[in-house]
Design an enzyme around this catalytic site. Structure first.
Site, PDB file in Angstrom:
ATOM      1  N   ASP A   1       1.395  -6.094   7.130  1.00  0.00           N
ATOM      2  CA  ASP A   1       0.210  -5.236   7.127  1.00  0.00           C
ATOM      3  C   ASP A   1      -0.986  -6.139   6.814  1.00  0.00           C
ATOM      4  OD1 ASP A   1      -1.899  -3.491   6.636  1.00  0.00           O
ATOM      5  OD2 ASP A   1      -0.643  -1.989   5.657  1.00  0.00           O
TER       6      ASP A   1
ATOM      7  N   PHE B   1       0.849  -1.190   0.000  1.00  0.00           N
ATOM      8  CA  PHE B   1       0.000   0.000   0.000  1.00  0.00           C
ATOM      9  C   PHE B   1       0.889   1.246   0.000  1.00  0.00           C
ATOM     10  CE2 PHE B   1      -3.195   2.967   1.809  1.00  0.00           C
ATOM     11  CZ  PHE B   1      -4.191   2.748   0.876  1.00  0.00           C
TER      12      PHE B   1
ATOM     13  N   ARG C   1     -12.317  -2.995  -8.445  1.00  0.00           N
ATOM     14  CA  ARG C   1     -12.173  -3.984  -7.374  1.00  0.00           C
ATOM     15  C   ARG C   1     -13.558  -4.389  -6.872  1.00  0.00           C
ATOM     16  NH1 ARG C   1      -8.395  -2.285  -2.561  1.00  0.00           N
ATOM     17  NH2 ARG C   1     -10.166  -0.906  -2.249  1.00  0.00           N
TER      18      ARG C   1
ATOM     19  N   TYR D   1     -11.459  -1.026   9.757  1.00  0.00           N
ATOM     20  CA  TYR D   1     -12.679  -0.542   9.100  1.00  0.00           C
ATOM     21  C   TYR D   1     -13.024  -1.269   7.809  1.00  0.00           C
ATOM     22  CZ  TYR D   1      -8.982   2.460   7.105  1.00  0.00           C
ATOM     23  OH  TYR D   1      -7.819   2.944   6.552  1.00  0.00           O
ATOM     24  N   LYS D   2     -12.244  -2.286   7.442  1.00  0.00           N
ATOM     25  CA  LYS D   2     -12.558  -3.055   6.237  1.00  0.00           C
ATOM     26  C   LYS D   2     -13.385  -4.274   6.637  1.00  0.00           C
ATOM     27  CE  LYS D   2      -8.253  -1.477   4.089  1.00  0.00           C
ATOM     28  NZ  LYS D   2      -8.791  -0.344   3.318  1.00  0.00           N
TER      29      LYS D   2
END
Length: 426
Positions: free
Chosen positions: A207, A128, A386, A232-233
């Site tokens: 990560d 990321f 995505r 939060y995913k």
């Protein structure tokens, strides 16, 4: 598995889904909205909405500052212990704190200081970007001899593991990678990489932002050194909810946090003028946590623990396999390309699809002009749509409807009605 391309095939898959009832635990404003962006922001658990109301009216509104002792002060560690069960860690190895970027900074800094005789940080081109920005800054801050090197991709969807291993040498201080790539969903064999790097004397920092709550993570089993991730995913903690960090127990007293905040002090309410780090995982706390956001994490964790990560992973793989099957059935001649590994064992819980008009197709899905069905995936440069599959609430019928709607958009050239000018958030 032998899938059926017609709608009745999706209906049968939903009937047999052992975790289908968990969908009712989430707030659904409109059944004509199909949400396939849980890999970026998870849906709102109904209990979270109820909890926030209670937090506002009772804990903050009525009990005021007394709620620190009654509810709030120990929550960073209590939630960390609960999350540890989801990522295969032990009690006292995980804490909720700050953002993923700040936690990455803390642990990467600690690793470079610990391996002070080594100068190389190894990552990859799929990591990321903010992780790479943090690492670039750290290398600049330590000294000019420190450098960041990136392993290459062999086909734009998978990392060349052989190339990665060649970069890990006796001069490597830290290897830090996303367990699941944010763009292609490439899933590392974390045990293989961790063992290889440790044999070379390097620390490894994972990560887990696109992994935790979606794929099995077994930090203790693979003897992982360090990890960070957001909540939060797939953990459904809410927008901007605090992140987490993991430090293996035997490393906790060997590493020092570079951010010496009062919540990481051994006696924060003694208000001493000299900092004394707390023992264990507490030392990696820094400032006062954002209480409302932090408390809102718990309902999402409870749902995952009840459902079971392995059960969710089985459904995740089935959803993405079904999606890829339908892509091949419906779009063999339409200029689409799968931008994720086709081997389910090397793929996380989303699938990227590449197309030269990906942005406009994505906009047509989200903002329909010729349909009442709204479908929300997301777009990643330069040409990726995505599609995220959160097994707690994504259905097979939703996958079928998504591919059917996307075929309409392409066949009828509806995407040509949309601008190619990028929104700020894509």
């Amino acid at each position: 598995m032998n899938f059926i391309a017609e709608l009745n095939g999706a209906i049968e898959l939903d009937k047999k889904d052992p975790v289908k009832d968990f969908r009712s635990r989430f707030f659904m404003a409109d059944e004509n909205t199909i949400y396939l962006d849980g890999n970026s922001l998870g849906r709102l658990p109904i209990k979270t909405k109820e909890l926030i109301d209670e937090l506002m009216e009772n804990q903050w509104g009525t009990q005021l500052i007394e709620s620190w002792n009654k509810h709030w002060y120990r929550k960073s560690v209590e939630l960390g212990d609960k999350l540890a069960k989801i990522i295969g860690a032990s009690m006292g190895e995980v804490v909720i704190s700050d953002s993923t970027s700040i936690n990455l900074y803390k642990l990467a800094h600690a690793a470079l200081k610990y391996n002070s005789d080594r100068r190389v940080v190894v990552s990859d081109v799929f990591n990321f970007p903010t992780d790479l920005y943090v690492l670039q800054g750290l290398c600049n801050d330590f000294d000019s001899a420190h450098k960041l090197v990136l392993a290459a991709s062999k086909n734009d969807t998978e990392i060349d593991v052989g190339n990665l291993k060649k970069m890990i040498t006796p001069d490597t201080a830290l290897v830090t990678l996303s367990m699941v790539s944010f763009k292609s969903a490439y899933l590392y064999d974390a045990a293989e990489i961790t063992h290889y790097a440790q044999q070379k004397g390097a620390l490894v920092l994972w990560d887990l932002s696109h992994a935790a709550g979606a794929v099995p993570v077994e930090l203790n089993r693979i003897n992982a050194d360090l990890a960070v991730g957001c909540t939060y995913k797939y953990l459904n903690g809410g927008p901007g909810s605090p992140a987490f960090l993991y430090v293996r127990k035997d490393l906790q007293e060997k590493l020092a946090s570079p951010i010496q905040g009062w919540f990481g002090d051994a006696k924060p309410f003694a208000f001493d003028l000299e900092y004394t780090p707390a023992k264990g995982i507490h030392k990696f706390l820094a400032g006062t946590p954002p209480v409302l956001n932090q408390m809102a994490i718990e309902p999402g964790l409870d749902i995952i623990l009840e459902a079971g990560v392995n059960n969710l992973y089985i459904k995740s793989k089935l959803l993405s396999e079904y999606f890829i099957f339908l892509m091949r059935e419906k779009f063999s001649e339409s200029g689409f390309k799968i931008g994720s590994p086709v081997d389910a064992s090397q793929r996380g819980s989303h699938v990227s699809v590449k197309h030269k008009d990906a942005y406009r197709i994505n906009q047509a899905l989200i903002h329909p002009k010729n349909s009442t069905l709204k479908i929300i995936p997301d777009f990643r440069e330069p040409d990726n749509i995505r599609f995220g599959f959160t097994p707690l609430y994504t259905t097979f019928v939703e996958v079928w409807k998504t591919l059917n709607r996307m075929k309409e958009i392409v066949m009828n050239k509806e995407f040509e009605l949309y601008s190619n000018k990028r929104e700020t958030v894509t």
